[in-house]
Scaffold this motif. Structure first.
Motif, PDB file in Angstrom:
ATOM      1  N   VAL A  18       0.848  -1.194   0.000  1.00  0.00           N
ATOM      2  CA  VAL A  18       0.000   0.000   0.000  1.00  0.00           C
ATOM      3  C   VAL A  18       0.887   1.249   0.000  1.00  0.00           C
ATOM      4  O   VAL A  18       0.669   2.186  -0.780  1.00  0.00           O
ATOM      5  N   SER A  19       1.910   1.261   0.826  1.00  0.00           N
ATOM      6  CA  SER A  19       2.816   2.406   0.901  1.00  0.00           C
ATOM      7  C   SER A  19       3.518   2.649  -0.432  1.00  0.00           C
ATOM      8  O   SER A  19       3.603   3.787  -0.922  1.00  0.00           O
ATOM      9  N   ARG A  55       3.998   6.340  -5.142  1.00  0.00           N
ATOM     10  CA  ARG A  55       4.295   6.451  -6.574  1.00  0.00           C
ATOM     11  C   ARG A  55       3.285   7.336  -7.295  1.00  0.00           C
ATOM     12  O   ARG A  55       3.480   7.671  -8.456  1.00  0.00           O
ATOM     13  N   LEU A  56       2.200   7.703  -6.617  1.00  0.00           N
ATOM     14  CA  LEU A  56       1.186   8.552  -7.234  1.00  0.00           C
ATOM     15  C   LEU A  56       1.756   9.954  -7.462  1.00  0.00           C
ATOM     16  O   LEU A  56       2.373  10.539  -6.570  1.00  0.00           O
ATOM     17  N   VAL A 106       4.768  14.653   0.085  1.00  0.00           N
ATOM     18  CA  VAL A 106       4.148  14.233   1.337  1.00  0.00           C
ATOM     19  C   VAL A 106       4.489  12.766   1.613  1.00  0.00           C
ATOM     20  O   VAL A 106       4.638  11.961   0.697  1.00  0.00           O
ATOM     21  N   LYS A 107       4.662  12.434   2.868  1.00  0.00           N
ATOM     22  CA  LYS A 107       4.934  11.058   3.289  1.00  0.00           C
ATOM     23  C   LYS A 107       3.746  10.603   4.121  1.00  0.00           C
ATOM     24  O   LYS A 107       3.532  11.069   5.246  1.00  0.00           O
ATOM     25  N   ILE A 108       2.949   9.700   3.556  1.00  0.00           N
ATOM     26  CA  ILE A 108       1.756   9.201   4.236  1.00  0.00           C
ATOM     27  C   ILE A 108       2.139   7.970   5.054  1.00  0.00           C
ATOM     28  O   ILE A 108       2.794   7.061   4.556  1.00  0.00           O
ATOM     29  N   ARG A 109       1.728   7.979   6.330  1.00  0.00           N
ATOM     30  CA  ARG A 109       2.005   6.839   7.199  1.00  0.00           C
ATOM     31  C   ARG A 109       0.912   5.795   7.001  1.00  0.00           C
ATOM     32  O   ARG A 109      -0.272   6.080   7.168  1.00  0.00           O
ATOM     33  N   VAL A 110       1.350   4.606   6.617  1.00  0.00           N
ATOM     34  CA  VAL A 110       0.423   3.513   6.339  1.00  0.00           C
ATOM     35  C   VAL A 110       0.399   2.571   7.543  1.00  0.00           C
ATOM     36  O   VAL A 110       1.432   2.001   7.906  1.00  0.00           O
ATOM     37  N   HIS A 124      -6.886   4.637   9.696  1.00  0.00           N
ATOM     38  CA  HIS A 124      -6.122   5.595  10.497  1.00  0.00           C
ATOM     39  C   HIS A 124      -4.752   5.899   9.888  1.00  0.00           C
ATOM     40  O   HIS A 124      -3.728   5.810  10.555  1.00  0.00           O
ATOM     41  N   PHE A 125      -4.763   6.269   8.619  1.00  0.00           N
ATOM     42  CA  PHE A 125      -3.535   6.685   7.948  1.00  0.00           C
ATOM     43  C   PHE A 125      -3.076   8.009   8.542  1.00  0.00           C
ATOM     44  O   PHE A 125      -3.889   8.823   8.966  1.00  0.00           O
ATOM     45  N   GLY A 126      -1.783   8.226   8.544  1.00  0.00           N
ATOM     46  CA  GLY A 126      -1.238   9.481   9.046  1.00  0.00           C
ATOM     47  C   GLY A 126      -0.820  10.392   7.903  1.00  0.00           C
ATOM     48  O   GLY A 126      -0.304   9.922   6.892  1.00  0.00           O
ATOM     49  N   ASN A 127      -1.052  11.681   8.056  1.00  0.00           N
ATOM     50  CA  ASN A 127      -0.585  12.694   7.122  1.00  0.00           C
ATOM     51  C   ASN A 127      -1.196  12.551   5.730  1.00  0.00           C
ATOM     52  O   ASN A 127      -0.510  12.749   4.729  1.00  0.00           O
TER      53      ASN A 127
END
Length: 94
Positions: A15-16, A21-22, A30-34, A53-56
């Motif tokens: 998922v990360s 890659r989008l 941005v760095k999304i916490r998975v 509950h993804f972060g950022n």
């Protein structure tokens, strides 16, 4: 289509990887916490996990939902229990 089975860590990484890659996410840096996927009873489609509950992810909720939906269509969470002794190279008791 039958799903491939992966561990929680492998699903989290997949998922990360897809999210980061989008193009919109790359462009914004941005760095999304998975979070780790959680086992659940199989839903109507047969998928046995979900992650919340993804972060950022502010502003990227739709992209996150789409990526999670794609990965859920392809993979199920492994339910195979590993024996602790196998971590130390000892054979599992039969």
């Amino acid at each position: 289509m039958s799903r491939k089975t992966r561990t929680a860590s492998q699903l989290q990484d997949e998922v990360s990887r897809r999210l980061h890659r989008l193009q919109d996410i790359v462009d914004e840096g941005v760095k999304i916490r998975v979070p780790r996927p959680q086992l659940q009873e199989p839903d109507a489609s047969g998928c046995n996990w979900d992650t919340k509950h993804f972060g950022n992810m502010a502003g990227h909720e739709r992209a996150v939902a789409e990526v999670v939906a794609m990965v859920r269509k392809e993979f199920n969470l492994s339910t195979e229990a590993k024996h602790l002794n196998s971590l130390f190279g000892e054979p599992s008791p039969e």
